[in-house]
Design a protein around this motif. Structure first.
Motif, PDB file in Angstrom:
ATOM      1  N   LEU A 105       1.036  -1.052   0.464  1.00 31.39           N
ATOM      2  CA  LEU A 105      -0.087  -0.230   0.116  1.00 31.39           C
ATOM      3  C   LEU A 105       1.198   1.106  -0.368  1.00 31.39           C
ATOM      4  CD1 LEU A 105      -2.797  -1.037   2.449  1.00 31.39           C
ATOM      5  CD2 LEU A 105      -3.002  -1.419   0.145  1.00 31.39           C
ATOM      6  N   ASN A 106       0.998   2.168  -0.764  1.00 27.09           N
ATOM      7  CA  ASN A 106       0.909   3.519  -0.867  1.00 27.09           C
ATOM      8  C   ASN A 106       0.911   3.925   0.215  1.00 27.09           C
ATOM      9  OD1 ASN A 106      -1.268   4.232  -1.594  1.00 27.09           O
ATOM     10  ND2 ASN A 106      -0.491   5.631  -3.404  1.00 27.09           N
ATOM     11  N   ARG A 107       1.074   5.184   0.417  1.00 24.37           N
ATOM     12  CA  ARG A 107       0.983   6.015   2.040  1.00 24.37           C
ATOM     13  C   ARG A 107      -0.779   6.677   1.847  1.00 24.37           C
ATOM     14  NH1 ARG A 107       4.859  10.187   2.152  1.00 24.37           N
ATOM     15  NH2 ARG A 107       3.909  11.253   0.640  1.00 24.37           N
ATOM     16  N   LYS A 108      -1.014   6.593   0.596  1.00 21.90           N
ATOM     17  CA  LYS A 108      -2.302   7.591   0.677  1.00 21.90           C
ATOM     18  C   LYS A 108      -3.254   6.394   0.808  1.00 21.90           C
ATOM     19  CE  LYS A 108      -5.755  10.064  -0.819  1.00 21.90           C
ATOM     20  NZ  LYS A 108      -6.143  11.688  -0.019  1.00 21.90           N
ATOM     21  N   ALA A 109      -3.192   5.378   0.399  1.00 23.33           N
ATOM     22  CA  ALA A 109      -4.249   3.964   0.879  1.00 23.33           C
ATOM     23  C   ALA A 109      -3.897   3.637   2.131  1.00 23.33           C
ATOM     24  CB  ALA A 109      -3.154   2.838   0.117  1.00 23.33           C
ATOM     25  N   VAL A 110      -2.451   3.729   2.992  1.00 22.22           N
ATOM     26  CA  VAL A 110      -2.784   3.378   4.072  1.00 22.22           C
ATOM     27  C   VAL A 110      -3.150   4.723   5.280  1.00 22.22           C
ATOM     28  CG1 VAL A 110      -1.187   3.944   6.244  1.00 22.22           C
ATOM     29  CG2 VAL A 110      -0.645   2.763   4.291  1.00 22.22           C
ATOM     30  N   GLU A 111      -3.501   6.112   4.459  1.00 24.07           N
ATOM     31  CA  GLU A 111      -4.552   7.468   5.169  1.00 24.07           C
ATOM     32  C   GLU A 111      -6.081   6.175   4.461  1.00 24.07           C
ATOM     33  OE1 GLU A 111      -2.960  10.352   2.893  1.00 24.07           O
ATOM     34  OE2 GLU A 111      -1.162  10.623   4.235  1.00 24.07           O
ATOM     35  N   VAL A 112      -6.333   6.310   3.225  1.00 23.77           N
ATOM     36  CA  VAL A 112      -7.329   6.106   3.420  1.00 23.77           C
ATOM     37  C   VAL A 112      -8.334   4.678   3.633  1.00 23.77           C
ATOM     38  CG1 VAL A 112      -9.370   4.676   1.228  1.00 23.77           C
ATOM     39  CG2 VAL A 112      -7.548   6.825   1.343  1.00 23.77           C
ATOM     40  N   ARG A 113      -7.406   4.062   4.660  1.00 26.11           N
ATOM     41  CA  ARG A 113      -7.778   2.606   4.844  1.00 26.11           C
ATOM     42  C   ARG A 113      -7.519   3.148   6.377  1.00 26.11           C
ATOM     43  NH1 ARG A 113      -6.781  -2.817   3.102  1.00 26.11           N
ATOM     44  NH2 ARG A 113      -7.652  -3.322   4.865  1.00 26.11           N
ATOM     45  N   GLY A 114      -6.745   3.886   6.815  1.00 27.89           N
ATOM     46  CA  GLY A 114      -7.198   4.266   8.604  1.00 27.89           C
ATOM     47  C   GLY A 114      -6.128   2.963   9.223  1.00 27.89           C
ATOM     48  N   ILE A 115      -4.568   3.096   8.315  1.00 27.28           N
ATOM     49  CA  ILE A 115      -4.149   1.721   9.339  1.00 27.28           C
ATOM     50  C   ILE A 115      -3.147   2.044   9.642  1.00 27.28           C
ATOM     51  CG2 ILE A 115      -2.078   0.148   8.954  1.00 27.28           C
ATOM     52  CD1 ILE A 115      -4.287  -0.308   6.119  1.00 27.28           C
ATOM     53  N   THR A 116      -2.717   2.051  11.193  1.00 20.71           N
ATOM     54  CA  THR A 116      -2.340   2.327  11.809  1.00 20.71           C
ATOM     55  C   THR A 116      -1.115   2.230  13.364  1.00 20.71           C
ATOM     56  OG1 THR A 116      -2.978   3.049  14.428  1.00 20.71           O
ATOM     57  CG2 THR A 116      -3.296   4.561  13.188  1.00 20.71           C
ATOM     58  N   ALA A 117       0.000   1.895  13.474  1.00 17.07           N
ATOM     59  CA  ALA A 117       1.066   0.889  14.191  1.00 17.07           C
ATOM     60  C   ALA A 117      -0.368   0.188  15.062  1.00 17.07           C
ATOM     61  CB  ALA A 117       1.587   1.680  15.027  1.00 17.07           C
ATOM     62  N   ASP A 118      -0.816   0.854  15.491  1.00 17.88           N
ATOM     63  CA  ASP A 118      -2.035  -0.298  16.438  1.00 17.88           C
ATOM     64  C   ASP A 118      -3.509  -0.812  15.905  1.00 17.88           C
ATOM     65  OD1 ASP A 118      -1.309   0.855  18.940  1.00 17.88           O
ATOM     66  OD2 ASP A 118      -1.986   3.102  18.371  1.00 17.88           O
ATOM     67  N   THR A 119      -3.186  -1.166  14.689  1.00 25.94           N
ATOM     68  CA  THR A 119      -4.562  -1.680  13.899  1.00 25.94           C
ATOM     69  C   THR A 119      -3.883  -3.221  13.552  1.00 25.94           C
ATOM     70  OG1 THR A 119      -4.211  -0.079  12.205  1.00 25.94           O
ATOM     71  CG2 THR A 119      -5.457  -1.619  11.859  1.00 25.94           C
ATOM     72  N   GLN A 120      -5.077  -4.276  14.599  1.00 28.17           N
ATOM     73  CA  GLN A 120      -4.637  -5.434  14.441  1.00 28.17           C
ATOM     74  C   GLN A 120      -5.327  -6.563  13.112  1.00 28.17           C
ATOM     75  OE1 GLN A 120      -4.042  -7.396  17.397  1.00 28.17           O
ATOM     76  NE2 GLN A 120      -3.210  -4.828  17.970  1.00 28.17           N
ATOM     77  N   ALA A 121      -4.018  -7.067  12.724  1.00 30.88           N
ATOM     78  CA  ALA A 121      -4.339  -7.818  11.578  1.00 30.88           C
ATOM     79  C   ALA A 121      -4.865  -8.857  11.515  1.00 30.88           C
ATOM     80  CB  ALA A 121      -2.614  -7.673  10.833  1.00 30.88           C
TER      81      ALA A 121
END
Length: 612
Positions: A188-204
């Motif tokens: 994912l590029n940076r914009k995709a991470v922003e759109v998805r709201g993924i952070t270091a705390d996001t659980q996979a």
């Protein structure tokens, strides 16, 4: 959308039931059907025909009537079937082969997404791939994504490496980008991470992880569970139903470009029947399919798969042709490639081999689904990569068979069933498959991921993965294919290149000499061999009177070109059901252009499909 009851079927179509022998008999295959004096609809002459009919291995001309081969032989023999309205085609010395048949393809799902995806299939350098993302992003409207969803290997690139999220951000800083590498990693590029709201705390999900990179992008890891990759695809904006129909039409025309006329559709994750089948269903309803599709149904509700199969076996008749006029064009064939999710042994060669026995309820779930399909006479197939998994699955199948026989039923006797993939299957396991009457559908997944397999398991194991020659020697039906379009590309000639040379897309020697098939063997298993899995080996795969008039005129002589040139073979003309469905070179004007693919920003409009 498909309905439960199919009305207005002709006698031929009603005979198109599982097994194929009824239709073959009704058409008089081998019993003088071709003796009729009615003129041919089409004659192709001046060809080098590889018939795969042992009674006449080579010919120079072929006649077609009513979607079937009428006659094969010399030009003088076939000319006797010409009439005033017969279409006359000069092959110009080209090689003719029976239409290719992919034994394991996710065609309906691929058609559903084709218009929205940017394809790296055949791209020679990562630099070019990134430039394509840059150009696509400039045309992609707000709210949409640039997506490259599998079908490529880093070893096909001059750079011989994977992209980085930073490179995707540089190419498309303001447009979300998702690049899938097989079912191993996603980028994912940076914009995709922003759109998805993924952070270091996001659980996979379990068996997966997020890797946030310094540049703000992200790498998605299947370790080895691909659920995170599936979910990331499922979160992307969907095409409208109208766009999906047109997308599917274009995708099947793209398959025709390579001489494909049949596929066995293995369903797929995130792809629900019948809701997500509108593209193929609409074409089938209009008799507009240019590829024959045999559908295996793949349950989506984890832990509740039996309920899905109970509904399908009640509502749908296995083996019934769902197209009005095109024989065997759109058929429900059985269950799989997943029967239950808990028995899936994901094929990520960048991660450790999974152990299906660690999953709760996998065995009773698989046993119950297997017995239900056997009781209802449904063929079945199951995804299994590793020998260890296949043996444990066979324990369940053998138990299901014994229980069914004990209750006075046939069990696996008379049921077509198959293991899909089997990269590390061993000869003792093959003997068990043979004893239970199964087949092996094997694909060119190693051509895309073989280098990663070699890094993990070593050169010796790679030389035998998958053991094509062992399957043949064991007397097990073998069908070749691709597993397109995520863990491999759809171009069948890359699969034929791999099957005959043992090499990956990047030229790495994978197979040892034992498992490198001759070109004639590979063609057989990509045609007649694959037809076994849809119970149509009496109807397709050979160019002989009474079989389906599905064939291709190639742009190069397959049996004579250099190994490396196999990858560049395409069809100059493809015929399905006796009609030209693809034309190039002097045959280009024989097929009407399709309506431009939608939406207007579709990467297919700019780049097309396969890039070679």
């Amino acid at each position: 959308m498909l309905g439960k009851n199919i009305k207005g079927l002709s006698r031929r179509q009603m005979m198109a039931l599982s097994g194929g022998t009824g239709l073959a008999a009704s058409l008089g295959v081998g019993t003088g059907w071709a003796q009729s004096t009615a003129p041919a609809d089409m004659i192709v002459r001046g060809a080098n025909i590889i018939t795969q009919d042992p009674t006449m291995p080579r010919a120079t001309a072929l006649a077609v009537r009513d979607g079937l081969v009428l006659a094969v032989g010399s030009e003088a023999d076939v000319a006797a079937h010409a009439g005033p309205d017969t279409q006359d085609i000069d092959a110009g010395g080209r090689t003719m082969i029976p239409g290719l048949n992919d034994s394991h393809h996710h065609a309906t799902r691929a058609g559903r997404f084709y218009a929205a995806e940017l394809r790296w299939d055949g791209v020679k350098s990562l630099a070019r791939g990134l430039q394509m993302i840059r150009e696509a992003a400039a045309k992609t409207p707000e709210g949409e994504w640039v997506r490259v969803v599998g079908s490529w290997s880093p070893y096909q690139f001059e750079e011989r490496r994977l992209p980085t999220p930073a490179e995707l951000t540089e190419a498309a800083p303001d447009t979300p980008v998702y690049v899938l590498f097989l079912y191993s990693q996603g980028f994912l590029n940076r914009k995709a991470v922003e759109v998805r709201g993924i952070t270091a705390d996001t659980q996979a999900p379990p068996g997966t992880r997020y890797e946030i990179t310094e540049d703000g992008g992200c790498i998605l890891h299947a370790t080895p569970n691909p659920d995170l990759l599936y979910a990331s695809i499922g979160a992307l904006p969907a095409l409208t139903e109208e766009q999906q129909v047109l997308s599917t039409r274009h995708y099947y025309r793209e398959l025709n470009r390579f001489g494909l006329t049949s596929v066995i559709d293995a369903g797929g994750g995130g792809h629900t029947f019948p809701e997500d089948y509108s593209g193929s269903a609409a074409l089938a309803a209009d008799d507009a399919l240019t590829v024959r599709i045999s559908n295996y149904l793949f349950p989506q509700n984890k832990g509740a798969e039996l309920a899905e199969f109970e509904r399908w076996t009640q509502d749908w008749q296995v083996g019934l042709n769902l197209a009005d006029k095109l024989m065997h064009a759109y058929v429900i064939r059985g269950g799989g490639e997943f029967l239950v999710w808990s028995a899936g042994d994901y094929e990520n060669f960048m991660a450790d081999r999974p152990d299906i026995t660690t999953r709760d309820q996998w065995r009773p779930q698989l046993l119950n689904v297997t017995r239900h399909l056997l009781k209802n006479g449904w063929p079945l197939r199951i995804h299994a990569t590793y020998d260890q998994s296949i043996n444990r699955i066979l324990n369940v199948f053998e138990e299901a068979h014994a229980l069914e026989v004990a209750e006075g039923r046939l069990g696996f006797a008379g049921i077509r069933w198959a293991i899909d993939h089997g990269e590390t299957v061993q000869m003792p396991t093959l003997r068990r498959i043979k004893a239970l009457g199964g087949g092996m559908a094997m694909q060119a997944r190693m051509a895309y991921a073989g280098e990663f397999f070699m890094d993990r398991y070593g050169e010796e194991m790679t030389r035998n993965a998958p053991p094509l020659r062992d399957v043949i020697d064991a007397g097990i039906p073998l069908g070749l294919g691709t597993d397109a379009t995520r863990v491999a590309g759809f171009n069948p000639w890359l699969a034929l290149y791999w099957a005959t040379t043992g090499k990956s897309l990047g030229g790495t020697q994978l197979h040892g000499p034992r498992h490198q098939l001759t070109r004639e063997e590979a063609l057989f298993h990509y045609t007649v061999g694959s037809a076994w899995f849809s119970q149509e080996e009496l109807l397709k795969g050979r160019l002989k009177p009474g079989q389906f008039a599905d064939f291709a005129l190639l742009n190069a002589p397959f049996l004579d070109v250099s190994d490396e040139d196999i990858k560049d073979i395409q069809a100059d003309m493809t015929v399905m059901n006796g009609s030209v469905v693809h034309g190039a070179a002097e045959y280009a004007g024989m097929v009407p252009d399709l309506e431009p693919i939608q939406p207007e920003w579709s990467p297919v409009r700019s780049f097309g499909g396969y890039q070679g």
